[in-house]
Design a protein around this motif. Sequence first.
Motif, mmCIF file in Angstrom:
data_model
loop_
_atom_site.group_PDB
_atom_site.id
_atom_site.type_symbol
_atom_site.label_atom_id
_atom_site.label_comp_id
_atom_site.label_asym_id
_atom_site.label_seq_id
_atom_site.Cartn_x
_atom_site.Cartn_y
_atom_site.Cartn_z
ATOM 1 N N ARG A 137 0.843 -1.197 0.000
ATOM 2 C CA ARG A 137 0.000 0.000 0.000
ATOM 3 C C ARG A 137 0.875 1.242 0.000
ATOM 4 O O ARG A 137 2.074 1.184 0.265
ATOM 5 C CB ARG A 137 -0.917 0.004 1.232
ATOM 6 N N ARG A 138 0.264 2.351 -0.271
ATOM 7 C CA ARG A 138 0.996 3.622 -0.345
ATOM 8 C C ARG A 138 1.571 3.974 1.025
ATOM 9 O O ARG A 138 0.897 3.867 2.044
ATOM 10 C CB ARG A 138 0.061 4.713 -0.842
ATOM 11 N N LEU A 143 11.804 7.562 4.221
ATOM 12 C CA LEU A 143 12.967 6.695 4.035
ATOM 13 C C LEU A 143 12.601 5.486 3.197
ATOM 14 O O LEU A 143 13.360 5.081 2.301
ATOM 15 C CB LEU A 143 13.524 6.260 5.387
ATOM 16 N N GLU A 144 11.442 4.909 3.464
ATOM 17 C CA GLU A 144 11.000 3.749 2.700
ATOM 18 C C GLU A 144 10.790 4.117 1.230
ATOM 19 O O GLU A 144 11.176 3.355 0.328
ATOM 20 C CB GLU A 144 9.710 3.184 3.291
ATOM 21 N N ILE A 145 10.189 5.260 0.993
ATOM 22 C CA ILE A 145 9.971 5.719 -0.380
ATOM 23 C C ILE A 145 11.301 5.930 -1.095
ATOM 24 O O ILE A 145 11.481 5.535 -2.259
ATOM 25 C CB ILE A 145 9.137 7.014 -0.390
ATOM 26 N N ASN A 149 12.532 3.865 -4.360
ATOM 27 C CA ASN A 149 12.887 4.554 -5.600
ATOM 28 C C ASN A 149 14.326 4.261 -6.022
ATOM 29 O O ASN A 149 14.627 4.175 -7.222
ATOM 30 C CB ASN A 149 12.676 6.055 -5.449
ATOM 31 N N GLN A 150 15.200 4.084 -5.043
ATOM 32 C CA GLN A 150 16.581 3.734 -5.366
ATOM 33 C C GLN A 150 16.636 2.371 -6.044
ATOM 34 O O GLN A 150 17.328 2.192 -7.060
ATOM 35 C CB GLN A 150 17.435 3.716 -4.094
ATOM 36 N N ARG A 160 5.194 0.115 -7.869
ATOM 37 C CA ARG A 160 3.978 0.850 -7.542
ATOM 38 C C ARG A 160 3.217 0.145 -6.431
ATOM 39 O O ARG A 160 3.340 -1.065 -6.246
ATOM 40 C CB ARG A 160 3.066 0.936 -8.770
ATOM 41 N N SER A 161 2.408 0.925 -5.729
ATOM 42 C CA SER A 161 1.532 0.341 -4.715
ATOM 43 C C SER A 161 0.177 -0.010 -5.341
ATOM 44 O O SER A 161 -0.147 0.437 -6.454
ATOM 45 C CB SER A 161 1.313 1.332 -3.571
ATOM 46 N N PHE A 162 -0.627 -0.773 -4.614
ATOM 47 C CA PHE A 162 -1.974 -1.080 -5.083
ATOM 48 C C PHE A 162 -2.843 0.174 -5.115
ATOM 49 O O PHE A 162 -3.831 0.221 -5.855
ATOM 50 C CB PHE A 162 -2.611 -2.171 -4.219
#
Length: 248
Positions: A137-138, A143-145, A149-150, A160-162
């Motif tokens: 999920r979004r 930090l997680e994002i 992305n890295q 992508r998330s659901f």
Amino acid sequence: MSALVERWKNTLDSNLKESVFHQFIHDHAGFFFGNDNCYLTISKLKLGCDYETDFVNVIDQRSNGIIYELIEIEKPNSKLFTTSGVPAKDLSSAMQQIRDWKRFLIENKAWFKKYLPSQTTRVINNSGVIFTIIIGRRSENALEIEKRNQIANELRINIRSFDYLTDLLERRRFFNDACLDVNSELWLENQIENPFYKAINDSKWRKFCSTKFNWTHFYKNNCEEIIKIRDYNDLIHDFLNSSISVEK
């Protein structure tokens, strides 16, 4: 339409098997993925004998041919990272799937040309394929994002998330025709734009590929054949009685 969105959101909030989410997306592919350059989705396309995609979107680049989006889905409740910050099991598995798909396409150019025909069979640079993982999920965890992305940038993929799928569903715009400049009756463009289509299966796509179709201006040049191979969801009856406004 609002009932479909609500049912999707309720499904996301349930602790269900991946196959349930796959079936939901399969049955409503036109609502999730349909837009002015994508009117066909393939479910469970087999890459040789060893690998299988969840979905493939056929994206028309007009005279530049087709871009194929190969999609791996996990579950909405899948975690991206462990408490120690390394990729969790489902994300690691999905990343390996993408690596395997890339390796298969690089090593099997003849298969690539036959079943994903377009202007190029390149996989890494200026590629005719893109790769997407849909998982979890979004998150609002910065930090997680950043870590997600890295990984996406390093692997040259999309993660992508659901909730991204929910966005696609809610933003879906509906038109009377597909504006393909088809030199025939408007009913063809109307049917191509019809959002009630399901994803087609592997065998239908392979049979379609055996016709050696024109892969430039894909939907314009093949719209009648595409309409014939698509299956449709019986939600059409609900749609006709709904409050969806059809734009001209």
